[in-house]
Design an enzyme around this catalytic site. Structure first.
Site, PDB file in Angstrom:
ATOM      1  N   HIS A  82      13.927   8.169  -9.654  1.00 16.42           N
ATOM      2  CA  HIS A  82      13.651   7.209  -8.583  1.00 16.42           C
ATOM      3  C   HIS A  82      14.811   6.240  -8.456  1.00 16.42           C
ATOM      4  O   HIS A  82      15.333   5.747  -9.454  1.00 16.42           O
ATOM      5  CB  HIS A  82      12.373   6.415  -8.874  1.00 16.42           C
ATOM      6  CG  HIS A  82      12.099   5.359  -7.843  1.00 16.42           C
ATOM      7  ND1 HIS A  82      11.523   5.659  -6.619  1.00 16.42           N
ATOM      8  CD2 HIS A  82      12.351   4.024  -7.836  1.00 16.42           C
ATOM      9  CE1 HIS A  82      11.427   4.543  -5.910  1.00 16.42           C
ATOM     10  NE2 HIS A  82      11.913   3.547  -6.621  1.00 16.42           N
ATOM     11  N   ASP A 161      -2.123   0.647  -3.314  1.00 19.44           N
ATOM     12  CA  ASP A 161      -0.749   0.188  -3.093  1.00 19.44           C
ATOM     13  C   ASP A 161      -0.500  -0.131  -1.623  1.00 19.44           C
ATOM     14  O   ASP A 161       0.090  -1.161  -1.290  1.00 19.44           O
ATOM     15  CB  ASP A 161       0.237   1.244  -3.580  1.00 19.44           C
ATOM     16  CG  ASP A 161       1.666   0.884  -3.215  1.00 19.44           C
ATOM     17  OD1 ASP A 161       2.122  -0.199  -3.631  1.00 19.44           O
ATOM     18  OD2 ASP A 161       2.318   1.670  -2.498  1.00 19.44           O
ATOM     19  N   ARG A 168       1.226  -8.223   0.769  1.00 20.24           N
ATOM     20  CA  ARG A 168       2.465  -8.803   0.223  1.00 20.24           C
ATOM     21  C   ARG A 168       3.487  -9.066   1.310  1.00 20.24           C
ATOM     22  O   ARG A 168       4.232 -10.051   1.262  1.00 20.24           O
ATOM     23  CB  ARG A 168       3.072  -7.856  -0.818  1.00 20.24           C
ATOM     24  CG  ARG A 168       2.368  -7.869  -2.163  1.00 20.24           C
ATOM     25  CD  ARG A 168       2.849  -6.712  -3.034  1.00 20.24           C
ATOM     26  NE  ARG A 168       4.287  -6.685  -3.180  1.00 20.24           N
ATOM     27  CZ  ARG A 168       5.011  -5.590  -3.374  1.00 20.24           C
ATOM     28  NH1 ARG A 168       4.415  -4.395  -3.425  1.00 20.24           N
ATOM     29  NH2 ARG A 168       6.315  -5.661  -3.507  1.00 20.24           N
ATOM     30  N   SER A 183       3.871  -0.969  -7.640  1.00 20.78           N
ATOM     31  CA  SER A 183       3.852  -0.142  -6.437  1.00 20.78           C
ATOM     32  C   SER A 183       4.592   1.171  -6.665  1.00 20.78           C
ATOM     33  O   SER A 183       4.091   2.261  -6.358  1.00 20.78           O
ATOM     34  CB  SER A 183       4.489  -0.914  -5.277  1.00 20.78           C
ATOM     35  OG  SER A 183       4.621  -0.114  -4.133  1.00 20.78           O
ATOM     36  N   LYS A 187       2.568   5.240  -7.722  1.00 20.81           N
ATOM     37  CA  LYS A 187       2.793   6.455  -6.937  1.00 20.81           C
ATOM     38  C   LYS A 187       3.524   7.518  -7.753  1.00 20.81           C
ATOM     39  O   LYS A 187       3.223   8.712  -7.650  1.00 20.81           O
ATOM     40  CB  LYS A 187       3.571   6.097  -5.675  1.00 20.81           C
ATOM     41  CG  LYS A 187       2.777   5.238  -4.695  1.00 20.81           C
ATOM     42  CD  LYS A 187       3.561   4.819  -3.484  1.00 20.81           C
ATOM     43  CE  LYS A 187       4.600   3.776  -3.799  1.00 20.81           C
ATOM     44  NZ  LYS A 187       5.175   3.128  -2.607  1.00 20.81           N
TER      45      LYS A 187
END
Length: 442
Positions: A82, A161, A168, A183, A187
């Site tokens: 990621h 989320d 947010r 968040s 996922k």
């Protein structure tokens, strides 16, 4: 247990129990806790922060709000990567097939462009026919059969989320590191991999603009993964200038193909090879990162990464003729070189502004329902540290827009700093983060 008491406890800087965090997330998802109380709680988290254990409990609560994918039938260690995003960041497109070509399955769920940062899914959709919306069964079967898939996220994963992010976004807590990490990780964990490598960007084109923020983010992501029973490492890498030379959807697919042919730029390939080494070690194919890097380089040299990329594109419905012949990608109607106003050395590039220029050219979205221009973007001819002569092209703009191009050219000129003295670019990799701590990269 009441929302009021939990809000007050976090407001006063106390650590919350997993049960208290679950109570807030579950209640908000099921609409028994109203927006105003969840907003107060998230602001308290923003101000007071969270311990690693709290962040992990938050992630788990968000994860448990929806489905999870079971990848155990693949029968191997699965590894994902990621990135926190930036300009020209096409690492996943090259890395995933390269690592998969060496026998480590890479089940990757990616996102679309966010603000100035391009999205992996948008880039892949520049390839005609490429399907990012596989079913869970198709996703698992493809990873079983060819070792790699890059798809979009299903709505059934971590629905808490999406609800929390929308709140947010309007209460000025988007940049809370515990909430960002929760968040991301809810996922990522829902997608099922056994191990993760995180590429946390820092610099003027990153969401984590300071080293302090990048270290906190990297540490939090690694802690959550490890406390959730996964392997994890992170790199902190530079985003004080675009990564590689191409920014834009089809343009980045073009550079991806160059990289997979062994013709990629040094900055981009340095990041790819380091992460590949980490992933191959975690996946049990290498005894060390250095051995993994050597294996990845050999696979690249032998064309295995490119072959696996084509195989993935074909499996997801994409037209591989565009991989064999990238000149098939549509060309922008307006191509404008941006030339140096004076001689000197490139001392700085406003990377955030370059990303926003890509959006203005049509490569990104100004509104959620905007249709992307896949041919739009920027090719950089010069990077930080390069010498330029007056009138020499520094970058080239690609767009199909007819109006406002002169303004964009002026923005691009203002975003490049030229000085008389030579300079060196920043290192591309700053630090490594693992279960033992944060270490300078060497």
């Amino acid at each position: 247990m009441t929302p009021y008491a939990i809000i007050m406890k976090k407001r006063d800087g106390e650590a919350l129990s997993p049960e208290e965090i679950i109570f807030m997330v579950d209640g908000y998802t099921k609409e028994t806790i109203p927006d105003y109380q969840m907003a107060a709680w998230m602001m308290a988290v923003f101000i007071q922060g969270m311990t690693p254990e709290e962040s992990t409990a938050l992630t788990q609560a968000m994860l448990d709000s929806g489905d999870s994918i079971d990848l155990s039938s693949i029968g191997k260690i699965t590894v994902d990567k990621h990135s926190t995003g930036g300009v020209g960041d096409k690492v996943s497109l090259i890395l995933a097939p390269l690592v998969a070509s060496l026998g480590v399955p890479v089940p990757m769920m990616s996102g679309r462009g966010l603000g100035h940062s391009g999205g992996t899914l948008d880039k892949l959709e520049a390839i005609p026919g490429y399907r990012v919306g596989l079913t869970e069964e198709e996703f698992i079967n493809q990873v079983k059969e060819i070792g790699v898939a890059i798809i979009g996220q299903t709505r059934s994963l971590a629905p808490a989320d999406a609800k929390m992010y929308a709140l947010r976004d309007v209460i000025a807590t988007v940049d809370s590191i515990p909430l960002i990490a929760g968040s991301i990780m809810s996922k990522k964990l829902a997608a099922g991999p056994n191990a993760f490598v995180f590429d946390v960007k820092t610099g003027n084109g990153a969401f984590m603009r300071t080293m302090e923020m990048a270290e906190e983010m990297a540490r939090t992501l690694v802690d959550i993964a490890i406390l959730s029973g996964r392997q994890a490492q992170a790199l902190i890498t530079d985003m004080d200038q675009p990564l590689g030379y191409y920014a834009g959807n089809a343009l980045e697919i073009y550079e991806t193909i160059q990289c997979l042919k062994g013709e990629g730029p040094e900055d981009l390939m340095t990041v790819i090879m380091e992460i590949a080494g980490m992933m191959l070690m975690m996946g049990g194919k290498a005894d060390s990162v250095e051995v993994g890097k050597s294996l990845a380089q050999t696979a690249l040299d032998e064309g295995k990464g490119l072959a696996k990329f084509k195989e993935m594109v074909a499996a997801q419905g994409g037209d591989t003729a565009y991989i064999d012949n990238p000149d098939l990608f549509p060309k922008a109607g307006t191509i404008v070189p941006v030339k140096a106003p004076r001689a000197g050395f490139i001392h700085g590039i406003d990377t955030l502004e370059m990303g926003m220029i890509c959006v203005a050219l049509g490569a990104g979205r100004e509104m959620a329902d905007d249709v992307l221009d896949m041919s739009a973007g920027i090719i950089f001819s010069k990077k930080v540290g390069d010498q330029v002569e007056e009138g020499e092209t520094m970058l080239t703009l690609f767009t199909n827009k007819k109006e406002g191009v002169d303004t964009i050219v002026n923005r691009a000129l203002a975003g490049i700093k030229i000085q008389d003295s030579p300079c060196q670019p920043n290192p591309i990799i700053y630090k490594v983060v693992n279960k033992d701590g944060i270490f300078d990269f060497s």
